[in-house]
Design a protein around this motif. Structure first.
Motif, PDB file in Angstrom:
ATOM      1  N   ASN A 212      27.604  -3.443   5.168  1.00  0.00           N
ATOM      2  CA  ASN A 212      28.398  -2.695   6.193  1.00  0.00           C
ATOM      3  C   ASN A 212      28.177  -1.357   6.036  1.00  0.00           C
ATOM      4  OD1 ASN A 212      30.298  -2.775   8.483  1.00  0.00           O
ATOM      5  ND2 ASN A 212      31.729  -2.125   7.038  1.00  0.00           N
ATOM      6  N   LYS A 213      28.288  -0.808   4.730  1.00  0.00           N
ATOM      7  CA  LYS A 213      28.057   0.798   4.332  1.00  0.00           C
ATOM      8  C   LYS A 213      26.798   1.068   4.856  1.00  0.00           C
ATOM      9  CE  LYS A 213      31.347   0.805   0.541  1.00  0.00           C
ATOM     10  NZ  LYS A 213      31.155   0.960  -1.021  1.00  0.00           N
ATOM     11  N   VAL A 214      25.642   0.407   4.720  1.00  0.00           N
ATOM     12  CA  VAL A 214      24.451   0.947   5.214  1.00  0.00           C
ATOM     13  C   VAL A 214      24.338   0.894   6.660  1.00  0.00           C
ATOM     14  CG1 VAL A 214      21.961  -0.028   5.440  1.00  0.00           C
ATOM     15  CG2 VAL A 214      23.017  -0.120   3.227  1.00  0.00           C
ATOM     16  N   ALA A 215      24.847   0.085   7.571  1.00  0.00           N
ATOM     17  CA  ALA A 215      25.007   0.176   8.717  1.00  0.00           C
ATOM     18  C   ALA A 215      25.736   1.136   9.220  1.00  0.00           C
ATOM     19  CB  ALA A 215      25.648  -1.240   9.281  1.00  0.00           C
ATOM     20  N   MET A 216      27.128   1.562   8.727  1.00  0.00           N
ATOM     21  CA  MET A 216      27.747   2.657   9.214  1.00  0.00           C
ATOM     22  C   MET A 216      27.183   3.924   8.713  1.00  0.00           C
ATOM     23  SD  MET A 216      31.476   1.467   7.842  1.00  0.00           S
ATOM     24  CE  MET A 216      32.374   2.996   8.639  1.00  0.00           C
ATOM     25  N   ALA A 217      26.618   4.119   7.826  1.00  0.00           N
ATOM     26  CA  ALA A 217      25.856   5.441   7.205  1.00  0.00           C
ATOM     27  C   ALA A 217      24.626   5.585   8.265  1.00  0.00           C
ATOM     28  CB  ALA A 217      25.298   5.358   5.905  1.00  0.00           C
ATOM     29  N   TYR A 218      23.862   4.579   8.591  1.00  0.00           N
ATOM     30  CA  TYR A 218      22.863   4.978   9.401  1.00  0.00           C
ATOM     31  C   TYR A 218      23.243   5.234  10.766  1.00  0.00           C
ATOM     32  CZ  TYR A 218      18.094   4.683  11.647  1.00  0.00           C
ATOM     33  OH  TYR A 218      17.151   5.173  12.480  1.00  0.00           O
ATOM     34  N   GLN A 219      24.212   4.336  11.183  1.00  0.00           N
ATOM     35  CA  GLN A 219      24.800   4.901  12.583  1.00  0.00           C
ATOM     36  C   GLN A 219      25.477   6.095  12.968  1.00  0.00           C
ATOM     37  OE1 GLN A 219      24.506   2.348  15.388  1.00  0.00           O
ATOM     38  NE2 GLN A 219      24.722   3.855  16.437  1.00  0.00           N
ATOM     39  N   GLN A 220      26.047   6.455  11.594  1.00  0.00           N
ATOM     40  CA  GLN A 220      26.689   8.033  11.856  1.00  0.00           C
ATOM     41  C   GLN A 220      25.599   8.727  11.737  1.00  0.00           C
ATOM     42  OE1 GLN A 220      28.698   8.876   8.163  1.00  0.00           O
ATOM     43  NE2 GLN A 220      29.948  10.486   9.065  1.00  0.00           N
ATOM     44  N   LYS A 221      24.247   8.717  11.209  1.00  0.00           N
ATOM     45  CA  LYS A 221      23.241   9.808  11.437  1.00  0.00           C
ATOM     46  C   LYS A 221      22.712   9.846  12.610  1.00  0.00           C
ATOM     47  CE  LYS A 221      19.793  11.924  10.105  1.00  0.00           C
ATOM     48  NZ  LYS A 221      19.871  13.552   9.466  1.00  0.00           N
ATOM     49  N   ILE A 222      22.327   8.770  13.327  1.00  0.00           N
ATOM     50  CA  ILE A 222      21.975   8.875  14.449  1.00  0.00           C
ATOM     51  C   ILE A 222      22.912   8.999  15.553  1.00  0.00           C
ATOM     52  CG2 ILE A 222      20.082   7.274  14.069  1.00  0.00           C
ATOM     53  CD1 ILE A 222      21.480   5.166  15.654  1.00  0.00           C
ATOM     54  N   ASN A 223      24.206   8.949  15.542  1.00  0.00           N
ATOM     55  CA  ASN A 223      25.420   9.291  16.118  1.00  0.00           C
ATOM     56  C   ASN A 223      25.146  11.003  16.491  1.00  0.00           C
ATOM     57  OD1 ASN A 223      26.066   6.723  16.834  1.00  0.00           O
ATOM     58  ND2 ASN A 223      27.906   6.722  15.864  1.00  0.00           N
ATOM     59  N   ALA A 224      24.953  11.416  15.258  1.00  0.00           N
ATOM     60  CA  ALA A 224      24.951  13.020  15.120  1.00  0.00           C
ATOM     61  C   ALA A 224      24.184  13.600  16.069  1.00  0.00           C
ATOM     62  CB  ALA A 224      24.722  13.351  13.783  1.00  0.00           C
ATOM     63  N   TYR A 225      22.982  13.000  16.486  1.00  0.00           N
ATOM     64  CA  TYR A 225      22.255  13.407  17.555  1.00  0.00           C
ATOM     65  C   TYR A 225      22.618  13.485  19.172  1.00  0.00           C
ATOM     66  CZ  TYR A 225      18.581  13.421  13.842  1.00  0.00           C
ATOM     67  OH  TYR A 225      17.831  13.525  12.767  1.00  0.00           O
ATOM     68  N   GLY A 226      23.696  12.718  19.476  1.00  0.00           N
ATOM     69  CA  GLY A 226      24.533  12.792  20.461  1.00  0.00           C
ATOM     70  C   GLY A 226      24.758  11.549  21.068  1.00  0.00           C
ATOM     71  N   LEU A 227      26.090  11.198  21.244  1.00  0.00           N
ATOM     72  CA  LEU A 227      26.601   9.839  21.981  1.00  0.00           C
ATOM     73  C   LEU A 227      26.096   9.658  23.148  1.00  0.00           C
ATOM     74  CD1 LEU A 227      30.103  10.001  20.193  1.00  0.00           C
ATOM     75  CD2 LEU A 227      28.170   8.815  19.433  1.00  0.00           C
ATOM     76  N   GLU A 228      25.669  10.653  23.993  1.00  0.00           N
ATOM     77  CA  GLU A 228      25.233  10.432  25.315  1.00  0.00           C
ATOM     78  C   GLU A 228      23.627   9.661  25.468  1.00  0.00           C
ATOM     79  OE1 GLU A 228      23.483  14.611  24.367  1.00  0.00           O
ATOM     80  OE2 GLU A 228      25.256  13.228  23.678  1.00  0.00           O
ATOM     81  N   HIS A 229      23.143   9.377  24.413  1.00  0.00           N
ATOM     82  CA  HIS A 229      21.821   8.852  24.298  1.00  0.00           C
ATOM     83  C   HIS A 229      22.093   7.325  24.337  1.00  0.00           C
ATOM     84  CE1 HIS A 229      20.039  12.858  23.632  1.00  0.00           C
ATOM     85  NE2 HIS A 229      20.861  12.794  22.416  1.00  0.00           N
ATOM     86  N   ALA A 230      21.199   6.774  24.842  1.00  0.00           N
ATOM     87  CA  ALA A 230      20.987   5.143  24.835  1.00  0.00           C
ATOM     88  C   ALA A 230      20.358   4.638  23.680  1.00  0.00           C
ATOM     89  CB  ALA A 230      20.265   4.642  26.114  1.00  0.00           C
ATOM     90  N   TYR A 231      19.271   5.411  23.171  1.00  0.00           N
ATOM     91  CA  TYR A 231      18.406   5.300  21.966  1.00  0.00           C
ATOM     92  C   TYR A 231      18.392   6.475  21.116  1.00  0.00           C
ATOM     93  CZ  TYR A 231      17.396   0.845  24.223  1.00  0.00           C
ATOM     94  OH  TYR A 231      17.618  -0.305  24.867  1.00  0.00           O
ATOM     95  N   VAL A 232      18.153   6.315  19.785  1.00  0.00           N
ATOM     96  CA  VAL A 232      17.634   7.555  19.044  1.00  0.00           C
ATOM     97  C   VAL A 232      16.502   6.865  18.196  1.00  0.00           C
ATOM     98  CG1 VAL A 232      17.899   8.954  16.913  1.00  0.00           C
ATOM     99  CG2 VAL A 232      19.800   8.562  18.813  1.00  0.00           C
ATOM    100  N   THR A 233      15.231   7.312  18.318  1.00  0.00           N
ATOM    101  CA  THR A 233      14.161   6.911  17.815  1.00  0.00           C
ATOM    102  C   THR A 233      14.073   7.334  16.284  1.00  0.00           C
ATOM    103  OG1 THR A 233      12.562   8.632  18.336  1.00  0.00           O
ATOM    104  CG2 THR A 233      12.780   6.900  20.058  1.00  0.00           C
TER     105      THR A 233
END
Length: 513
Positions: A338-359
């Motif tokens: 769960n910590k891995v999932a949250m850390a990764y999601q937090q990283k890509i969320n920083a690029y903007g929640l308006e995106h459908a995907y972050v590559t």
């Protein structure tokens, strides 16, 4: 003191930190509250990779001499090495408050901005360096590389030429020009490259050997080009003191560890307001940068390039459990995952929640597909493939900025290629509906059709910008930066055939003959 200071500085510049530290400790016993001695100890400990000790001494130096710009610069360098970019920026800004025209402070600040992907600020800071010191070689070179990565080719050439006017022996500038792919060296430049190579051991001119190989290919002297590549790669491989890795053994470890599909891989309960991870996996030089550029041209996709996030999270687990991947995955608790999932999601969320995907196109993520789909089940996986001969030759032609050490030896390169094929075949067997394979040759042959397939897989509407991907302004840090800022052409398809008999060994290693 002045004479001792100079001797210690010389030792640091000569890369002899242990000797410098011994002399420093002797002086500190005589002058225990000397800010300069504390600063120098900090610098020495940075060289020795003793980061905690370095910070301790530099902070003490700052307390003793808060108005010393050099102390703030050294602290900024320390925090940059630790990837603490906000602290690094703050320290360097303080150095500039003390000394507004300090060239080293501006240059270090530019490097911080560049590493933290603040491209406009980086370019502005490098320009501040050049405004104060027009012949600053490294600032000109850095601007040349950044311009290349933005697709501003003529500007890149101008900066690199200015660098070579300052230092005609600057190997990195020649290699950067060669990496523009279509750039052809002038007679003077080619002559200088040949002269430098002839006067040095191969181990001393690795960048120039790769640049010369590219130059010979431009002249269609393919046999000579490949001979030059062999020299370049052999010198690089030897410089690494590398023992070939057991890729077949690693393949079997991954396959046996992830022998069944994850029960969580179809879970879609994560918030719909968060962007989905989009992993683009491949061997280097397989067209992944092209695919990411196409997708990043869509209004609902952010191209984050090669993130180190997931590999770093795996390393953290390895350190925590004192077990290497893939075995460590079996030791992970639900809380770990769960910590891995949250850390990764937090990283890509920083690029903007308006995106459908972050590559994320980190080159080693293909090893982690099983882990990715277990902790990030909404992830999409795009697998880019290219003709085995073309992709291996392209790797062999490239001097990578870092990593990909296997690529400098044909035997290990072929073994790595087999590892990649077998691992991806395994993931596709476990998760047939969650991995889309995209073939480089098919993208070249019918670009629109392949883009339609990609967007359909991602559930995205068609946007013309994806077809005009070469017009999309974004920073690209990979070796393919110049190609994806141009319209698609067929030059990379079956290029290996131009090398004729030089390809016999590679054909045999890949069982392609």
């Amino acid at each position: 003191m002045q004479n001792s200071h100079q001797k210690i500085t010389d030792l640091i510049n000569q890369g002899k930190p242990a000797v410098a530290l011994k002399k420093l400790k002797s002086l500190v016993r005589k002058m225990p509250a000397n800010a300069e001695l504390e600063r120098l100890q900090g610098v020495v400990h940075i060289q020795l990779n003793h980061m905690a000790l370095a910070e301790k001494h530099l902070l003490k130096a700052r307390r003793l001499a808060p108005g010393n710009a050099a102390v703030w610069i050294n602290l900024g360098s320390l925090y940059k090495l630790n990837k603490q970019f906000a602290q690094a920026e703050s320290c360097l800004q303080e150095a500039l408050n003390i000394s507004p025209n300090h060239v080293s402070a501006w240059f270090n600040l530019a490097n911080v901005y560049r590493e933290s992907e603040q491209w406009d600020q980086a370019a502005s800071a490098y320009q501040q360096v050049i405004d104060r010191q027009p012949n600053h070689l490294n600032a000109l070179y850095s601007l040349g590389v950044m311009s290349k990565n933005l697709g501003h080719i003529e500007q890149s050439i101008d900066y690199l030429h200015r660098a070579l006017n300052i230092d005609p022996f600057h190997q990195q500038s020649y290699l950067a020009l060669a990496n523009l792919k279509k750039y052809q060296f002038s007679a003077n430049e080619a002559g200088m490259i040949s002269q430098i190579i002839d006067q040095h051991q191969d181990s001393e001119v690795i960048e120039l050997l790769f640049a010369q190989a590219q130059n010979l290919e431009h002249q269609r002297r393919y046999e000579e080009a490949f001979a030059m590549l062999q020299r370049a790669n052999q010198a690089k491989y030897q410089s690494l003191n590398r023992v070939p890795f057991d890729w077949p053994g690693y393949t079997q470890q991954v396959i046996s560890t992830f022998s069944t599909p994850s029960a969580h891989a179809q879970d879609t309960t994560r918030p719909a307001t968060e962007p989905n991870p989009l992993f683009v996996v491949s061997l280097p030089r397989s067209g992944s940068t092209l695919i990411e550029q196409i997708l990043a041209s869509h209004s609902r996709v952010f191209g984050a390039s090669e993130l180190t996030t997931f590999p770093d999270l795996i390393k953290r687990l390895e350190q925590q459990h004192q077990t290497d991947y893939p075995a460590v995955w079996k030791q992970c608790s639900a809380d770990d995952m769960n910590k891995v999932a949250m850390a990764y999601q937090q990283k890509i969320n920083a690029y903007g929640l308006e995106h459908a995907y972050v590559t994320d196109k980190s080159l080693i993520n293909f090893n982690y597909v099983g882990s990715i789909l277990e902790v990030l089940p909404k992830s999409k996986i795009i697998h880019c493939v290219r003709h085995p001969m073309d992709v291996c030759l392209s790797c062999y032609k490239q001097l990578f900025a870092s990593g990909q050490e296997y690529s400098y030896d044909l035997t290990e390169l072929a073994a790595y290629h087999r590892h990649h094929e077998q691992i991806m075949a395994h993931w596709k067997k476990l998760y047939p509906s969650q991995i889309l394979t995209v073939r480089y040759e098919e993208v070249v042959a019918d670009t629109r059709k392949q883009i339609e397939i990609l967007l359909s897989y991602l559930g995205l509407d068609w946007e013309d910008a994806c077809l005009q991907f070469h017009q999309t302004e974004r920073m690209i840090k990979t070796a393919s930066a110049t190609q994806v800022k141009q319209k698609i052409n067929r030059e990379g398809v079956q290029r290996y055939k131009k090398y004729g008999k030089s390809m016999k060994e590679l054909e045999k290693l890949l069982n392609y003959a």
